[in-house]
Scaffold this motif. Structure first.
Motif, PDB file in Angstrom:
ATOM      1  N   UNK A 138      -7.921  -8.108   1.109  1.00 27.06           N
ATOM      2  CA  UNK A 138      -6.462  -7.988   0.633  1.00 27.06           C
ATOM      3  C   UNK A 138      -5.349  -8.352   1.610  1.00 27.06           C
ATOM      4  N   UNK A 139      -5.113  -7.111   1.606  1.00 27.42           N
ATOM      5  CA  UNK A 139      -4.260  -6.419   2.601  1.00 27.42           C
ATOM      6  C   UNK A 139      -4.289  -6.080   4.046  1.00 27.42           C
ATOM      7  N   UNK A 140      -5.570  -6.756   3.900  1.00 19.89           N
ATOM      8  CA  UNK A 140      -6.795  -5.385   5.340  1.00 19.89           C
ATOM      9  C   UNK A 140      -6.104  -3.810   5.972  1.00 19.89           C
ATOM     10  N   UNK A 141      -5.572  -3.377   4.716  1.00 21.61           N
ATOM     11  CA  UNK A 141      -4.686  -1.404   5.262  1.00 21.61           C
ATOM     12  C   UNK A 141      -6.348  -1.158   4.640  1.00 21.61           C
TER      13      UNK A 141
ATOM     14  N   UNK B 183      -6.874   1.233   8.581  1.00 20.77           N
ATOM     15  CA  UNK B 183      -7.121   3.060   8.566  1.00 20.77           C
ATOM     16  C   UNK B 183      -8.618   3.539   8.967  1.00 20.77           C
ATOM     17  N   UNK B 184      -8.723   2.108   9.816  1.00 20.84           N
ATOM     18  CA  UNK B 184     -10.371   3.590  10.131  1.00 20.84           C
ATOM     19  C   UNK B 184      -9.949   4.532  11.352  1.00 20.84           C
ATOM     20  N   UNK B 185     -10.472   5.338  11.839  1.00 18.84           N
ATOM     21  CA  UNK B 185     -10.137   5.960  12.387  1.00 18.84           C
ATOM     22  C   UNK B 185     -11.625   7.038  13.396  1.00 18.84           C
ATOM     23  N   UNK B 186     -11.424   7.622  14.505  1.00 16.93           N
ATOM     24  CA  UNK B 186     -11.989   8.441  15.363  1.00 16.93           C
ATOM     25  C   UNK B 186     -11.228   9.299  15.900  1.00 16.93           C
ATOM     26  N   UNK B 187     -11.333  10.831  15.737  1.00 18.01           N
ATOM     27  CA  UNK B 187     -10.332  11.752  16.231  1.00 18.01           C
ATOM     28  C   UNK B 187     -11.551  13.060  16.306  1.00 18.01           C
ATOM     29  N   UNK B 188     -11.049  13.408  17.907  1.00 22.76           N
ATOM     30  CA  UNK B 188     -11.742  14.813  18.163  1.00 22.76           C
ATOM     31  C   UNK B 188     -11.432  15.936  17.147  1.00 22.76           C
ATOM     32  N   UNK B 189     -12.245  16.766  16.558  1.00 21.42           N
ATOM     33  CA  UNK B 189     -11.998  18.360  15.877  1.00 21.42           C
ATOM     34  C   UNK B 189     -12.313  19.534  17.069  1.00 21.42           C
ATOM     35  N   UNK B 190     -11.353  19.386  16.716  1.00 22.67           N
ATOM     36  CA  UNK B 190     -10.816  20.768  17.912  1.00 22.67           C
ATOM     37  C   UNK B 190     -11.216  22.085  16.414  1.00 22.67           C
ATOM     38  N   UNK B 191     -11.262  22.416  15.928  1.00 22.35           N
ATOM     39  CA  UNK B 191     -11.967  23.265  14.771  1.00 22.35           C
ATOM     40  C   UNK B 191     -12.915  22.963  15.114  1.00 22.35           C
TER      41      UNK B 191
ATOM     42  N   UNK C 125      -3.386   5.334   4.008  1.00 23.89           N
ATOM     43  CA  UNK C 125      -3.228   4.157   4.635  1.00 23.89           C
ATOM     44  C   UNK C 125      -3.810   2.928   3.661  1.00 23.89           C
ATOM     45  N   UNK C 126      -4.916   4.098   3.042  1.00 25.24           N
ATOM     46  CA  UNK C 126      -6.060   3.266   2.337  1.00 25.24           C
ATOM     47  C   UNK C 126      -6.635   3.714   0.982  1.00 25.24           C
TER      48      UNK C 126
END
Length: 173
Positions: free
Chosen positions: A51-54, A58-66, A83-84
């Motif tokens: 519908x909006x492409x949100x 909103x898909x992400x990849x992130x390094x997890x320091x913890x 975002x979604x």
């Protein structure tokens, strides 16, 4: 009796050096595997009717320091809930009890009964009867099927492992 003397100091030094290189390679290796999964999740999200492409944005990849440390690295691949917020409804499916519509601004809204306009919305933890009195109910609840875009990326685990192995070989040399 014959004694055989072998000097293993060179081998030990090489293994120690390789160990340090392998430890230093943990983050790039994990990122290579994560990238394969991230690309698949993005592709899956873009394949869902939008519908909006949100959701796809909103898909992400992130390094997890913890969750990482010496010799191991962790990356998270998911969707951004802010975002979604509907991502969980798409991924796992849901039951729709109320009439909903897309407003002129392009956002989804739940229809409110005419007599309830201007009154405060029921709290999230309100009883079903209170919510049913506030919103316009469907004649029968509708099961909305799941369209997994994250869980279906598990089919790429072997490709992710191959990418990690290739990156490890490249890093260690």
């Amino acid at each position: 009796m014959t004694m055989l003397h072998v000097d293993l100091s060179g081998l030990n030094a090489m293994l120690h050096e390789m160990g340090d290189a392998a430890e230093a390679a943990a983050r790039p290796v994990a990122q290579a595997a994560s990238q394969v999964l991230y690309d698949e999740v993005k592709r899956n999200a873009q394949g869902i009717r939008q519908k909006s492409g949100n959701l796809a944005r909103s898909i992400y990849q992130v390094y997890s320091q913890a969750n990482s440390g010496p010799g191991h690295a962790t990356y998270h691949v998911s969707w951004n809930q802010r975002k979604a917020p509907h991502g969980g409804l798409v991924e796992f499916g849901h039951i729709q009890r109320y009439v909903s519509f897309v407003g002129s601004d392009g956002n989804w809204y739940t229809a409110i009964r005419a007599g309830m306009r201007g009154k405060p919305k029921p709290r999230r933890g309100a009883s079903q009867a209170v919510k049913d009195a506030y919103y316009v109910t469907l004649p029968a609840p509708k099961q909305v099927a799941a369209k997994p875009f994250v869980r279906s990326a598990a089919s790429k685990f072997s490709a992710a492992a191959d990418a990690a192995a290739a990156k490890l070989i490249e890093e260690i040399g």
